[in-house]
Design a protein around this motif. Structure first.
Motif, short mmCIF file in Angstrom:
data_model
loop_
_atom_site.label_atom_id
_atom_site.label_comp_id
_atom_site.label_asym_id
_atom_site.label_seq_id
_atom_site.Cartn_x
_atom_site.Cartn_y
_atom_site.Cartn_z
N TYR A 26 0.84 -1.19 0.00
CA TYR A 26 0.00 0.00 0.00
C TYR A 26 0.88 1.24 0.00
CZ TYR A 26 -3.61 -3.29 1.33
OH TYR A 26 -4.47 -4.32 1.34
N GLU A 27 0.42 2.29 -0.69
CA GLU A 27 1.19 3.52 -0.66
C GLU A 27 0.26 4.73 -0.71
OE1 GLU A 27 3.69 4.26 -4.09
OE2 GLU A 27 2.25 3.29 -5.40
N TYR A 28 0.66 5.77 0.03
CA TYR A 28 -0.09 7.03 -0.01
C TYR A 28 0.21 7.74 -1.31
CZ TYR A 28 -1.38 6.55 4.86
OH TYR A 28 -1.92 6.10 6.03
N VAL A 29 -0.82 8.36 -1.88
CA VAL A 29 -0.69 9.06 -3.16
C VAL A 29 -1.01 10.53 -2.92
CG1 VAL A 29 -1.61 9.19 -5.50
CG2 VAL A 29 -1.45 6.97 -4.36
N PRO A 30 -0.12 11.45 -3.37
CA PRO A 30 -0.43 12.87 -3.22
C PRO A 30 -1.64 13.25 -4.07
CG PRO A 30 1.69 12.56 -4.32
CD PRO A 30 1.14 11.21 -4.01
N HIS A 31 -2.43 14.21 -3.59
CA HIS A 31 -3.60 14.65 -4.35
C HIS A 31 -3.87 16.11 -4.02
CE1 HIS A 31 -7.70 14.87 -5.90
NE2 HIS A 31 -7.39 13.79 -6.60
#
Length: 65
Positions: A2-7
């Motif tokens: 799992y990875e956090y995605v910038p938005h």
């Protein structure tokens, strides 16, 4: 993994087009959403509603509210 995605809408007020729910976009995470041995990944938006409950939806379903 799992990875956090910038938005651009993180920490902004957003609306889930599918449900009509509105709240603050807390995170966008690339997650394995498969229920079988074949992996299927999707970017999920975590939205915190006014009640404090969080819901998820695919990132393409959110818009600025």
């Amino acid at each position: 993994m799992y990875e956090y995605v910038p938005h651009r809408l993180l920490r902004k007020h957003v609306r889930d087009i599918a449900s009509g729910a509105e709240g603050e976009l807390m995170a966008v995470i690339n997650e394995n959403v498969s229920e079988t041995a074949v992996e299927r990944w999707a970017e999920l938006a975590y939205i915190r509603l006014a009640s404090g409950r969080e819901i998820t939806t695919v990132i393409d379903n959110i818009e600025s509210a």
